[in-house]
Design a protein around this motif. Sequence first.
Motif, PDB file in Angstrom:
ATOM      1  N   VAL A  44       0.915  -1.298  -0.057  1.00  0.00           N
ATOM      2  CA  VAL A  44       0.101   0.037   0.060  1.00  0.00           C
ATOM      3  C   VAL A  44       0.797   1.336   0.165  1.00  0.00           C
ATOM      4  N   LEU A  58      -4.635  -1.184  -6.999  1.00  0.00           N
ATOM      5  CA  LEU A  58      -4.947  -1.919  -5.662  1.00  0.00           C
ATOM      6  C   LEU A  58      -5.243  -3.316  -5.957  1.00  0.00           C
ATOM      7  N   LEU A 108      -3.187   7.545   0.041  1.00  0.00           N
ATOM      8  CA  LEU A 108      -3.675   7.179  -1.320  1.00  0.00           C
ATOM      9  C   LEU A 108      -4.633   7.976  -2.063  1.00  0.00           C
ATOM     10  N   CYS A 159     -11.467   1.077  -1.958  1.00  0.00           N
ATOM     11  CA  CYS A 159     -10.665   0.254  -0.999  1.00  0.00           C
ATOM     12  C   CYS A 159     -11.536  -0.584  -0.226  1.00  0.00           C
ATOM     13  N   LEU A 182      -9.517  -3.886   0.218  1.00  0.00           N
ATOM     14  CA  LEU A 182      -8.645  -3.681   1.414  1.00  0.00           C
ATOM     15  C   LEU A 182      -9.449  -3.694   2.466  1.00  0.00           C
ATOM     16  N   ILE A 217      -1.735   1.244   7.579  1.00  0.00           N
ATOM     17  CA  ILE A 217      -2.597   1.185   6.427  1.00  0.00           C
ATOM     18  C   ILE A 217      -3.721   1.747   6.502  1.00  0.00           C
ATOM     19  N   ALA A 249      -5.201   5.098   3.863  1.00  0.00           N
ATOM     20  CA  ALA A 249      -5.919   4.958   2.978  1.00  0.00           C
ATOM     21  C   ALA A 249      -7.258   5.671   3.774  1.00  0.00           C
TER      22      ALA A 249
END
Length: 896
Positions: free
Chosen positions: A194, A208, A241, A247, A250, A279, A283
């Motif tokens: 990431v 991604l 990001l 996402c 994710l 993370i 994000a």
Amino acid sequence: MAAPDSWAQKVSAFLLSPSEFLSSASSDCFLPDLLRELRDDRASDSTKVLLLRPLLEQPGLLCGSSSAAEEAALELMSVLAQTPRRAISLRSHLMLAISTLLICSAAVEGQAKVAEDFLDQLFRDIQDRNDHGGSWSQHAVQATACECLREMELSHPGLLSQRLETLHQLKQQETTLLHQAYCVLYTLALKNAVFLLTQKEQAADGDLKVVLSGSEGFGWRPTSATSSLLTSGPMGPMPQLGSGVECKELRSTVSLLLEESYLLTPVSQASLLKELMEIICMAPALSPAILKSQLLRLFGTAEVQLLHATLLMKGAFTDSLFSGEDELFFLKRLVVMAQHPLLAASDKLFYVQCVRHFPENRPLSSQEEEGLPVLVMPRLVVSLLPSIFNDSGTMLGRLGLLCLVHLEADEGEESRGLAYLFQHVTALLRIISRHQRREMVVTAFRAVFIFLTYFHHVERFAEDLVQQLSELYSRHCYLAPHLMNLADQIQRCLEDSAWPVQLLRTLQRSIVEMPVSTLNLENLSWHLRVLGRVAKERQISQRSTLCFLLNVFIHSNLCEQGSWQVGSAVLVVCRNLLQHPCLNQVSIQLADLLQHLSSRYEDTDVQDHARLYYTLLTNLSEEKLSGVLEQAADSGQAKVRSLSSIMAENDGLSSCLVVHSPTHPVLQLTKVSTPSSEKTSVQFSSEVALRYQLTHAGPPDSAFDRLFSICISLELDDCNYEDVSDIHVPCLFRDRKPPEVTITLRPRRPYPTRLRVHALFTTEDGRSWRSRLPDVNVSFPELFLPVSPCSSDTTKEELFQHLWESVCSDPSGGSTTSLFCYRAGDGSTVQENFRRYLTSEEPSPVAYQVFFFLPPRFHVLLKVGVTEDAAHVQIATDNWELLPHVNSYLKSATQL
């Protein structure tokens, strides 16, 4: 094939001093010989594991270039391929050694063939699901392979970014203990992947998805951005990001990892949570609320690692994850943990610091300013008030926290809180006035320093402390170094505070008002050191100091005694007075003192310095005098030609005039166990004799095979014992039986201690050497002595009963009783540990009476009763401070 003992000596010599070992001519081929021995099928697995230690600990020294490291790694991979699966330990060590070589070289950055082959091999090992690989014996190898991959990913972020799908499948399919290794490895690779996406311009949603579904290749080309990831601290500023990246996948991956996190060990859970926090920070589409489900479990944990991870969450996400109620509950939880009786002192001190630096949702002060969280009020932390029964670290940590709390409290709360804290500090000073243990003395002065750091402006407390410290010094003048250090540290931390000058002025007054008849060489040396420190203060008048010195040295026989220590101390006072801004007010008295010393003092060195100072005082102006003395102080110690430098042309004589230091340990003291059958009876003794053997240590060295005139010096770490005399041994030969030496301890308080040991000796070539020996640790049981009655008409049982009744009937004089229990099926444990100290034994029910004598005058009495499944020990002693040591001894003796 070389003998295993030969390789053991070589590896030991290398690990002891790698640079010195490799500089010798016989070690030029050390690495080729080592690799050749690893390839030899006749060498045992244990020998090969030993040979891998130099490569694991010093790969940079053994492999001076990247090409050498790659060649060594290639050789080890060949050995690994030929190693059978059943050799679990050897395979694991080979993997670690290859990983170490590749990480320390540039093989990964250059995409070397050996690095690619090794990574493929590691992936084959962690994916091996056949009967052999799936057996319990192979789990250690697979776990080691995961750890090697994790280390390489840590060193080269993004290396596994193209294998996320493979790692995810392994994590999902594994139901054994390997699940944790796969999970931790996958989380690290996911975070780094990431991070790489954040460095890509205009990253799209498809990027991604491609990353999450990758199963082939490696990310060989680390960018400058990934190298910055290596140096960034935990939860530092993270890139994000773009807003156009979806996402959803994710988010589901992070949720799944959180749901499985409780299956991991606390250390692995904390690592996983930190990776997931980073993370989420990278994000923006992921809300910190995804962690909300974990808070209840984390708030209730007793693991330090998990609470620390929770604090990182608190600092990273503040009110986006923690509500006001959560914040208050978490803070109360930390306060409870800071005083939990089952936690270690280090853990409780950690929680005290967590309360002090608790990350608030909306802090009022900046990070640079020292301030408490708004929620930390006196009522919340009242249970953390320091007590004299706390250990030193806990006491000082709590004191610092409570001082800060009451510094920011309102007037009423501040008054009550300050009164308690001040009483606590004064209680510590009263304790050290009666019991001068070094640890307690240091703790008390640190407590004074902490209190003054916050409340030096409160006059009633500051003045009271000055008076108490002055009275303490008048009774115990050896505390002078602590008092001077306290004044120095307060001046360094609080430049505008007048408290240090007030303390020094009061000490000066108490010294100069002392009658000359009460002075002796010992306390006068301390007084002169204090007066020398006082002479540095510009605000303090020095007339009373000079009058005191003139009175002492003229009306006593100190000059005739000619003590160099006393003369040197008074010269320090004179030197500081020569630099004092008010020198013109006391110049006549100072001249009289210097003239008296130069003509009457018996020591020639003191006479010469006094004459020099007198000449400077009577011939230079104040400005020139101050300049000369300051320049002399800045230049440091003058260089002098020693006898060895004068005779430099004769190397033999020069070397004999110098005391050398060996590069490796030469001697050691080995404990000689006392035979259990030895029935030494002691009526009363103030000494404890410990027997040791003096033997050679370290690798054999012919230069030290025959040693002569050995003088062993022993230094104590505490003041619980009298000074230990030096031990003299005529000689020590390697081919003869080692001599026995006896260390005689004279306890003031019979507590465990440690002795620092040095030895001065001579070798056959006439050189003198000084070597440090391993410390000698004296345990509590080694101080026990058996007791026999002073009169033949009294039996041991009668003596035991008399002392037992005396201790139980008079607990006010330091005597006390206690109780200890442990699991036991019979009396074998008692007979094994207390054989020399038994006074009576009753078979039914099984009961024992145990009697210890601890020099100089203390006793410990035990009544041990044994039943079928338990034993209880009644303890009586005439010194209650021995109880913690007795309890620790009983725990170890009964194997609890």
